[in-house]
Design a protein around this motif. Structure first.
Motif, mmCIF file in Angstrom:
data_model
loop_
_atom_site.group_PDB
_atom_site.id
_atom_site.type_symbol
_atom_site.label_atom_id
_atom_site.label_comp_id
_atom_site.label_asym_id
_atom_site.label_seq_id
_atom_site.Cartn_x
_atom_site.Cartn_y
_atom_site.Cartn_z
ATOM 1 N N SER A 102 -20.481 27.287 -5.617
ATOM 2 C CA SER A 102 -20.683 26.031 -6.062
ATOM 3 C C SER A 102 -22.018 25.690 -6.462
ATOM 4 O O SER A 102 -22.082 24.500 -7.440
ATOM 5 C CB SER A 102 -20.351 25.168 -4.911
ATOM 6 O OG SER A 102 -19.006 25.507 -4.309
ATOM 7 N N THR A 103 -23.169 26.108 -5.867
ATOM 8 C CA THR A 103 -24.389 25.618 -6.512
ATOM 9 C C THR A 103 -24.816 26.640 -7.689
ATOM 10 O O THR A 103 -25.830 26.421 -8.274
ATOM 11 C CB THR A 103 -25.417 26.044 -5.134
ATOM 12 O OG1 THR A 103 -24.906 25.408 -4.102
ATOM 13 C CG2 THR A 103 -26.915 25.422 -5.520
ATOM 14 N N ARG A 104 -23.813 27.303 -8.418
ATOM 15 C CA ARG A 104 -24.115 28.313 -9.205
ATOM 16 C C ARG A 104 -25.052 29.110 -9.454
ATOM 17 O O ARG A 104 -25.906 29.068 -10.179
ATOM 18 C CB ARG A 104 -24.176 27.109 -10.756
ATOM 19 C CG ARG A 104 -22.969 26.016 -10.529
ATOM 20 C CD ARG A 104 -21.488 26.780 -10.804
ATOM 21 N NE ARG A 104 -21.655 27.227 -12.085
ATOM 22 C CZ ARG A 104 -21.202 26.625 -13.190
ATOM 23 N NH1 ARG A 104 -21.016 25.427 -13.321
ATOM 24 N NH2 ARG A 104 -21.292 27.169 -14.513
ATOM 25 N N LEU A 105 -25.138 29.858 -8.460
ATOM 26 C CA LEU A 105 -26.192 30.765 -8.223
ATOM 27 C C LEU A 105 -25.757 32.396 -8.507
ATOM 28 O O LEU A 105 -24.892 32.504 -7.813
ATOM 29 C CB LEU A 105 -26.939 30.835 -6.997
ATOM 30 C CG LEU A 105 -27.283 29.145 -6.601
ATOM 31 C CD1 LEU A 105 -27.682 29.080 -4.949
ATOM 32 C CD2 LEU A 105 -28.643 28.982 -7.349
ATOM 33 N N PRO A 106 -26.290 33.108 -9.446
ATOM 34 C CA PRO A 106 -25.809 34.136 -9.920
ATOM 35 C C PRO A 106 -26.308 35.372 -9.073
ATOM 36 O O PRO A 106 -27.026 36.404 -9.363
ATOM 37 C CB PRO A 106 -26.606 34.464 -11.435
ATOM 38 C CG PRO A 106 -27.799 33.496 -11.146
ATOM 39 C CD PRO A 106 -27.615 32.594 -10.143
ATOM 40 N N ILE A 107 -25.765 35.417 -7.803
ATOM 41 C CA ILE A 107 -26.122 36.421 -6.823
ATOM 42 C C ILE A 107 -25.124 37.508 -7.196
ATOM 43 O O ILE A 107 -23.867 37.091 -7.328
ATOM 44 C CB ILE A 107 -25.882 35.733 -5.394
ATOM 45 C CG1 ILE A 107 -26.995 34.812 -4.972
ATOM 46 C CG2 ILE A 107 -26.300 36.832 -4.242
ATOM 47 C CD1 ILE A 107 -26.677 33.610 -4.006
ATOM 48 N N HIS A 142 -25.336 35.181 -16.968
ATOM 49 C CA HIS A 142 -25.099 34.448 -18.265
ATOM 50 C C HIS A 142 -25.265 33.086 -18.388
ATOM 51 O O HIS A 142 -24.395 32.506 -17.426
ATOM 52 C CB HIS A 142 -23.725 35.009 -18.988
ATOM 53 C CG HIS A 142 -23.875 34.758 -20.552
ATOM 54 N ND1 HIS A 142 -23.475 33.320 -21.025
ATOM 55 C CD2 HIS A 142 -24.000 35.394 -21.640
ATOM 56 C CE1 HIS A 142 -23.465 33.520 -22.169
ATOM 57 N NE2 HIS A 142 -23.571 34.652 -22.751
ATOM 58 N N PRO A 143 -25.909 32.368 -19.209
ATOM 59 C CA PRO A 143 -25.996 30.671 -19.144
ATOM 60 C C PRO A 143 -24.731 30.201 -19.041
ATOM 61 O O PRO A 143 -24.451 29.031 -18.519
ATOM 62 C CB PRO A 143 -26.814 30.250 -20.282
ATOM 63 C CG PRO A 143 -27.136 31.606 -20.926
ATOM 64 C CD PRO A 143 -26.552 32.891 -20.103
ATOM 65 N N ILE A 174 -17.129 35.771 -21.957
ATOM 66 C CA ILE A 174 -18.505 36.481 -21.659
ATOM 67 C C ILE A 174 -18.236 38.078 -21.382
ATOM 68 O O ILE A 174 -19.032 38.888 -21.772
ATOM 69 C CB ILE A 174 -19.488 35.853 -20.774
ATOM 70 C CG1 ILE A 174 -19.881 34.297 -21.281
ATOM 71 C CG2 ILE A 174 -20.905 36.569 -20.706
ATOM 72 C CD1 ILE A 174 -20.214 34.122 -22.639
ATOM 73 N N TYR A 175 -17.221 38.256 -20.450
ATOM 74 C CA TYR A 175 -17.172 39.605 -19.686
ATOM 75 C C TYR A 175 -17.233 40.839 -21.124
ATOM 76 O O TYR A 175 -17.550 41.710 -20.947
ATOM 77 C CB TYR A 175 -15.795 39.412 -18.965
ATOM 78 C CG TYR A 175 -15.456 40.953 -18.191
ATOM 79 C CD1 TYR A 175 -16.051 41.273 -17.105
ATOM 80 C CD2 TYR A 175 -14.961 41.833 -19.115
ATOM 81 C CE1 TYR A 175 -15.875 42.573 -16.563
ATOM 82 C CE2 TYR A 175 -14.589 43.202 -18.398
ATOM 83 C CZ TYR A 175 -15.030 43.304 -17.278
ATOM 84 O OH TYR A 175 -14.700 44.586 -16.608
ATOM 85 N N PRO A 176 -16.134 40.532 -22.034
ATOM 86 C CA PRO A 176 -16.007 41.696 -23.022
ATOM 87 C C PRO A 176 -17.370 41.846 -23.758
ATOM 88 O O PRO A 176 -17.755 43.002 -24.219
ATOM 89 C CB PRO A 176 -14.837 40.969 -23.903
ATOM 90 C CG PRO A 176 -14.258 39.993 -23.369
ATOM 91 C CD PRO A 176 -15.136 39.272 -22.398
#
Lengths: 388, 98, 307
Positions: A97-102, A156-157, A235-237
């Motif tokens: 929810s905090t949009r942290l790319p862990i 990815h942004p 974005i995945y592909p």
């Protein structure tokens, strides 16, 4: 050029973590993830990484520290399994929810009770609505590759969401297999530097993270998350293609094996795909028209692609490694839901296997394919493979 | 009627607030039932009222206590209690309403 | 070195007006003082609780310094994560500035649900200060009992009634628990003694390594006292030895203040609505017991501090 090593799934995870060289890792040991932590701790002790390793007091604190660290702008990782994942559940939601790319390797293990240390997917399935991206790995090679892929996808942004990279406890985590790894410098160049837009260490632009968000805006923030995880489809592909160029291996969201000519298809994930593939080969040799659909990306769920493949088949069996007590198991539900709108669709039969580490034997898979061919299963009930 | 609240594409992601200290635009003065009144003739500029105020509502300019920021003062009266010269009185807010 | 108020006037306001804490709340006062006690840039973590919810109601924030709230029980782990990020990025030369880290948690988030994360963070030696603003209950949600609620107080989950005088147990000695981690600095402070509080805050923030401050933070609403009595009630807590002021500085226990003549605990009890049932004749023995426990504890503390 890279090299070929004999690694377990846990060691493969640690190896890709070493190459990523995260700024911070906060983790707590739990079987069967412990070897990731142990291997990585040695990398830290030997000065092979710049990582600040935080040996926290629990998995709850592990994910809590990861949220603090990632919000401070550090590239952050952890790893866990089973009860550990359940203990961090509250903060797993907060990270997304905090949009942290862990990025978090998860070594799938049955949830208690009774306590069990072996593989099933009950741990990660309990997090399927948490907002994390979930990728499943079949073997140590995929573990290594997927962790690199996950990092790039998460950061990815247009996505900015955390990712769980799942592997099967003991079956994959402790089984030694050959793993091709890239050169350190190739990984370093490909992942690049992590430069988040807003961080807690930017004193010119002080931010407030994690406010009280009531009925005025909470819904809007959730709506943003929906877009973010949908963006992962786009974005995945791209990311998978970039990685494929480096590794010469492919990472489709769903993987087809012998599908085109098949009448009857088994859908499953992770190491069970290996067993199924073996049986598909044997039965194909005998002239039977069977195939395998392996789901690599479970969240977001690539329903459209799956429908295109399954809609013309005679029958489909979904093999789940977790139960959903009182309903059909998670993967079977997803597959049925995906097919619902199709005018012509195959019957979808649901099977649960392997709870608490019970082996999925080739004979179980054969039993499923034979039953599909005979039409002897019932769509209204779940069949349990290998239970007494 | 169009809502004044922003849509999901118009706000920062992740619940972040990027405008530090913007709570200042939220006025809490309306909570007040008592209003502090300063008798400047006795004030020695000890700054206790400023220091103890939970709402940063004491107005000090050029090191001189000028009075109160009524946009924020919630009327707790701590300033009046800690004032060593007893030169702050709390008076009923009703008296000031027009 | 004493603090001079005239000099503090120029300090930047890190917690602004427009927050929605109750009139007379102790928490914003101590938060403001603590952040004025140092010139270091500060990152603040906040456990779920009064201070957190009332200062960051989206889209508003009263914080003029980087701030993070994660959950209820994990402020210590969260600030540990932020500090670890800082340590790593500094080591890699990506950050030059010297930064300090503080966490605020209420007594619920600290004495009870957050004690594990606190203990872990203190043991690991992060350069951080954890500040417990102790208002002796879960006041944000309506005065439920916590491990910090004092004996005899009536709370909504351990209320006084026909057969109960409220809380039966003593509150934990959290400051001593923190000190038992052999951290460089731990202390207990109150709003009535501001120089003492600010000196402790400065020491705690500027010392290298983990520090802990336990600060009595009156809740006018649920202690059932008038809004303007926040400082006065703190004074009574100290003068009755209900809340002694002491510090543990690199293992050395120091008593910072001893009342010339210790006031009876009745002075503290009789002015607070949460204790009003104790004034009944039948509860006299409870007050005697509380008095005995306070005197015994203070005696123990004095001895501990004279070693």
């Amino acid at each position: 050029m890279g090299k070929r090593l004999a690694l377990t799934g846990d060691m493969a995870a640690a190896e890709s973590m070493r190459q990523i060289n995260p700024d911070v890792v906060a983790a707590y040991p739990i079987t069967p993830q412990t070897e990731i932590m142990m291997t990585f701790s040695q990398f830290v002790a030997d000065g092979l990484v710049d990582t600040e390793l935080v040996r926290v007091d629990s998995e709850h604190s592990a994910m809590s520290a990861c949220v603090g660290s990632a919000a401070a702008g550090a590239r952050t990782m952890t790893a866990t399994a089973a009860n550990g994942l359940a203990l961090m559940h509250e903060v797993v939601y907060i990270a997304a929810s905090t949009r942290l790319p862990i990025v978090m390797p998860v070594v799938n293990r049955a949830l208690s009770a009774p306590i069990n240390i072996h593989c099933d997917h009950s741990d990660t399935m309990a997090e399927r609505d948490s907002g994390w991206i979930q990728i499943f790995s079949q073997d140590p090679q995929e573990v290594y590759d997927h962790i690199l892929l996950a990092l790039k996808l998460s950061e990815h942004p247009d996505v900015l969401l955390p990712t769980m990279v799942n592997q099967d406890g003991f079956i994959t985590s402790h089984g030694v297999e050959p793993v091709e790894i890239l050169d350190d410098s190739v990984v370093k160049t490909w992942i690049g530097d992590y430069k988040p837009k807003h961080t807690l260490l930017d004193f010119e632009n002080p931010i407030t993270v994690g406010p009280l968000d009531l009925y005025d805006y909470y819904f809007e923030h959730k709506r943003q998350q929906v877009d973010a995880i949908d963006n992962a489809f786009k974005i995945y592909p791209q990311v998978a293609k970039e990685l494929s160029k480096l590794t010469k291996r492919e990472y489709p969201m769903i993987e087809q094996y012998n599908i085109e000519k098949a009448d009857h298809v088994i859908v499953t994930m992770a190491s069970a795909a290996g067993t199924t593939r073996y049986v598909v080969d044997q039965l194909t040799e005998k002239g039977e028209k069977v195939g395998l659909l392996k789901i690599r990306l479970f969240r977001p769920f690539p329903a459209d692609q799956i429908v295109n493949i399954l809609k013309g088949k005679k029958s489909v069996a979904v093999l789940d490694r977790s139960a959903s007590f009182g309903s059909f198991p998670p993967l079977a539900e997803e597959i049925r839901n995906a097919l619902y709108d199709e005018k012509t669709k195959p019957p979808v039969y649901s099977f649960v296997f392997g709870l608490g580490g019970r082996d999925l034997l080739p004979s179980h898979v054969e039993h499923v394919f034979k039953g599909l061919a005979k039409g002897s299963f019932n769509t209204k009930t779940i069949e349990y493979l290998g239970v007494r | 009627m169009k809502s004044k609240l922003k849509g999901y594409k118009e706000i920062p992601i992740g619940g972040l607030i990027l405008d530090a200290g913007n709570a200042k635009t939220y006025k809490t003065g309306g909570w007040r039932s008592k209003r502090p009144i300063l008798d400047k003739s006795n004030c020695i500029n000890c700054y206790f009222c400023w220091f103890y105020c939970p709402d940063n509502s004491v107005d000090v300019k050029d090191k001189d206590v000028k009075g109160f920021k009524l946009d924020y003062c919630k009327g707790c009266g701590i300033c009046a209690v800690v004032c060593p010269k007893k030169c702050i009185k709390m008076e009923d807010e009703d008296k000031f309403e027009e | 070195m004493a603090f001079i108020l005239k000099e503090l006037l120029d300090k930047p306001e890190k917690l602004t007006s427009g927050h929605r804490l109750c009139p007379g709340c102790g928490a914003p006062i101590l938060a403001k003082w603590i952040m004025m006690a140092t010139d270091f840039p500060l990152v603040v973590a906040n456990a779920t609780g009064c201070l957190e919810v009332s200062t960051t109601i989206y889209p508003y924030t009263a914080w003029n310094t980087p701030w993070i709230h994660n959950a209820f029980e994990n402020a210590a782990a969260t600030i540990a994560g932020v500090e670890s990020a800082y340590k790593s990025l500094s080591r890699q030369g990506k950050i030059k500035k010297k930064v300090k880290f503080i966490a605020f948690g209420g007594d619920g988030g600290t004495y009870d649900i957050g004690i594990q994360a606190l203990s872990g963070a203190l043991e690991r030696g992060h350069d951080m200060v954890y500040i417990c603003y102790d208002n002796e209950g879960y006041m944000n949600t309506g005065a439920q009992r916590s491990g910090a609620t004092p004996k005899g107080a009536s709370t909504t989950t351990e209320p006084a009634g026909k057969v109960s005088y409220g809380k039966k147990m003593r509150h934990k000695d959290l400051t001593a628990i923190a000190a038992a981690h052999h951290i460089p600095y731990a202390a207990q402070a109150a709003l009535s003694n501001w120089q003492d509080l600010m000196k402790k805050a400065k020491k705690a923030i500027e010392v290298d390594g983990p520090a802990f401050l336990n600060i009595l933070s009156p809740c006018v609403r649920f202690w059932r006292i008038p809004d303007d009595q926040t400082i006065e009630i703190s004074k009574l807590a100290v003068e009755t030895n209900f809340w002694p002021l002491f510090e543990i500085d690199n293992g050395k226990w120091i008593l910072n203040y001893k009342p010339r003549e210790r006031k009876p605990i009745m002075d503290w009890i009789k002015v607070q609505g949460r204790y009003k049932h104790l004034l009944q004749e039948k509860n006299k023995p409870v007050i005697e017991e509380i008095q005995k426990e306070i005197d015994e504890y203070f005696h123990w503390l004095e001895k501990r501090c004279s070693d």
